[in-house]
Design a protein around this motif. Structure first.
Motif, short mmCIF file in Angstrom:
data_model
loop_
_atom_site.label_atom_id
_atom_site.label_comp_id
_atom_site.label_asym_id
_atom_site.label_seq_id
_atom_site.Cartn_x
_atom_site.Cartn_y
_atom_site.Cartn_z
N GLN A 1 -2.39 -8.43 -15.35
CA GLN A 1 -2.77 -9.02 -14.07
C GLN A 1 -1.56 -9.70 -13.47
OE1 GLN A 1 -5.93 -11.65 -15.29
NE2 GLN A 1 -4.55 -13.30 -15.82
N ASP A 2 -1.50 -9.67 -12.17
CA ASP A 2 -0.38 -10.27 -11.45
C ASP A 2 -0.95 -10.97 -10.22
OD1 ASP A 2 1.97 -11.01 -10.28
OD2 ASP A 2 2.78 -8.99 -10.10
N TYR A 3 -1.01 -12.28 -10.29
CA TYR A 3 -1.54 -13.06 -9.16
C TYR A 3 -0.45 -13.41 -8.14
CZ TYR A 3 -6.04 -13.50 -11.49
OH TYR A 3 -7.26 -13.24 -12.07
N ALA A 4 0.73 -12.82 -8.31
CA ALA A 4 1.82 -12.96 -7.34
C ALA A 4 2.41 -11.57 -7.12
CB ALA A 4 2.88 -13.94 -7.86
N ALA A 5 1.55 -10.61 -6.84
CA ALA A 5 1.96 -9.21 -6.74
C ALA A 5 3.06 -9.02 -5.70
CB ALA A 5 0.76 -8.34 -6.39
N SER A 6 3.94 -8.08 -6.01
CA SER A 6 5.03 -7.78 -5.09
C SER A 6 4.53 -6.88 -3.96
CB SER A 6 6.18 -7.11 -5.85
OG SER A 6 5.76 -5.90 -6.42
N THR A 7 5.36 -6.67 -2.99
CA THR A 7 4.97 -5.81 -1.88
C THR A 7 5.60 -4.43 -2.08
OG1 THR A 7 6.77 -6.75 -0.55
CG2 THR A 7 4.58 -7.66 -0.23
N ASP A 8 6.86 -4.27 -1.73
CA ASP A 8 7.48 -2.95 -1.77
C ASP A 8 7.80 -2.45 -3.18
OD1 ASP A 8 9.37 -5.02 -1.80
OD2 ASP A 8 10.93 -3.79 -0.90
N ASP B 1 6.34 -1.97 -10.59
CA ASP B 1 5.72 -2.89 -11.54
C ASP B 1 4.66 -2.17 -12.37
OD1 ASP B 1 7.28 -4.88 -10.37
OD2 ASP B 1 5.68 -5.55 -9.05
N ILE B 2 3.82 -1.38 -11.72
CA ILE B 2 2.77 -0.65 -12.42
C ILE B 2 3.36 0.37 -13.38
CG2 ILE B 2 0.81 0.93 -12.13
CD1 ILE B 2 0.26 -1.99 -11.27
N ALA C 1 0.82 -1.21 0.00
CA ALA C 1 0.00 0.00 0.00
C ALA C 1 0.86 1.26 0.00
CB ALA C 1 -0.93 0.00 1.21
N CYS C 2 1.95 1.27 0.77
CA CYS C 2 2.82 2.45 0.84
C CYS C 2 3.63 2.63 -0.43
CB CYS C 2 3.71 2.38 2.08
SG CYS C 2 2.78 2.63 3.62
N SER C 3 3.96 1.55 -1.11
CA SER C 3 4.62 1.66 -2.40
C SER C 3 3.74 2.45 -3.37
CB SER C 3 4.91 0.26 -2.96
OG SER C 3 5.33 0.31 -4.30
N LEU C 4 2.46 2.12 -3.39
CA LEU C 4 1.52 2.83 -4.26
C LEU C 4 1.26 4.26 -3.75
CD1 LEU C 4 -0.78 -0.20 -4.93
CD2 LEU C 4 0.66 0.94 -6.60
N ARG C 5 1.24 4.43 -2.45
CA ARG C 5 1.08 5.79 -1.88
C ARG C 5 2.24 6.69 -2.31
NH1 ARG C 5 2.82 6.03 4.04
NH2 ARG C 5 4.78 5.84 2.90
N ASP C 6 3.45 6.16 -2.21
CA ASP C 6 4.64 6.96 -2.52
C ASP C 6 4.72 7.33 -4.00
OD1 ASP C 6 5.18 6.71 0.17
OD2 ASP C 6 6.77 5.22 -0.09
N ALA C 7 4.09 6.56 -4.86
CA ALA C 7 4.08 6.84 -6.30
C ALA C 7 2.79 7.52 -6.75
CB ALA C 7 4.28 5.54 -7.07
N PHE C 8 1.91 7.81 -5.81
CA PHE C 8 0.59 8.32 -6.16
C PHE C 8 0.63 9.63 -6.95
CE2 PHE C 8 -3.61 10.23 -5.35
CZ PHE C 8 -4.42 9.20 -5.81
N THR D 1 -1.66 7.34 5.82
CA THR D 1 -1.98 8.46 4.93
C THR D 1 -2.06 7.99 3.48
OG1 THR D 1 -0.58 9.76 6.44
CG2 THR D 1 -1.49 10.90 4.54
N LEU D 2 -2.88 6.99 3.25
CA LEU D 2 -3.07 6.45 1.91
C LEU D 2 -4.04 7.35 1.15
CD1 LEU D 2 -3.36 2.68 2.91
CD2 LEU D 2 -1.31 3.93 2.15
N PRO D 3 -3.66 7.85 -0.03
CA PRO D 3 -4.47 8.84 -0.74
C PRO D 3 -5.53 8.27 -1.68
CG PRO D 3 -2.38 8.57 -1.85
CD PRO D 3 -2.34 7.67 -0.65
N TYR D 4 -5.82 7.01 -1.56
CA TYR D 4 -6.80 6.36 -2.44
C TYR D 4 -7.76 5.54 -1.60
CZ TYR D 4 -3.00 3.06 -1.69
OH TYR D 4 -2.03 2.29 -1.11
#
Length: 175
Positions: free
Chosen positions: A154-161, A166-167, A73-80, A109-112
């Protein structure tokens, strides 16, 4: 001996599938599920309406406020901010209740929006595997990129950090 090993490998893959590499995913093209769910504030979010706003990342995580899920979640937050410049929407989904999603969103503080899917209906629409850990049902960590109403990755083995990396890679390849 070599033939026997190849046969055993083929049998194993046929029975259990091949191991997916986190973050690699696969390019696909099919209609994105037109589902809806309740966000962290109790409001209904119609996914099809979100898809219309631009490319959309829908990621599934097992449980709010756990180490791997927080990294994802924070990886996506930091790239938001970068995603927003490209018109990319982000939705996070887990089997948690809306109250747990709210605490998770506020704490980091997730913006989504974080979508509560306690019955697993959204996960089922995306064909996300359900895992059982003790008494808990959990969604397997997965990620999808939707563009023009179609799932394009689609990624059924999504990474964490590294989820945001990846996106970004997939978005660059999709141009």
């Amino acid at each position: 001996m070599k033939t026997r090993l190849l046969m055993l490998t083929a049998l194993f893959n046929a029975l259990f599938g091949t191991a997916a590499i986190a973050g690699e995913g696969e390019k696909v093209s099919y209609d994105a599920p037109a589902v809806s769910g309740i966000n962290q504030d109790g409001a209904t979010v119609n996914f099809a309406d979100v898809y219309k706003k631009g490319p959309t990342v829908v990621f599934f995580y097992p449980k709010a406020d756990t180490p791997g899920c927080t990294k994802q979640a924070c990886s996506l937050r930091d790239a938001f901010a970068d995603f927003s410049k490209q018109g990319v929407q982000v939705l996070g989904v887990s089997f948690d209740q809306a109250e747990a999603q709210k605490k998770f969103k506020d704490k980091f503080t997730l913006p989504y929006d974080l979508i509560a899917d306690p019955e697993g209906k959204i996960a089922a629409a995306f064909k996300v595997e359900k895992m059982v850990k003790g008494l808990l049902n959990l969604a397997k960590r997965s990620c999808f990129l939707i563009k023009d109403g179609k799932v394009i990755w689609q990624d059924y083995a999504a990474s964490t950090d590294k989820q945001a990396e990846d996106i970004k890679r997939v978005l660059a390849e999709a141009k």
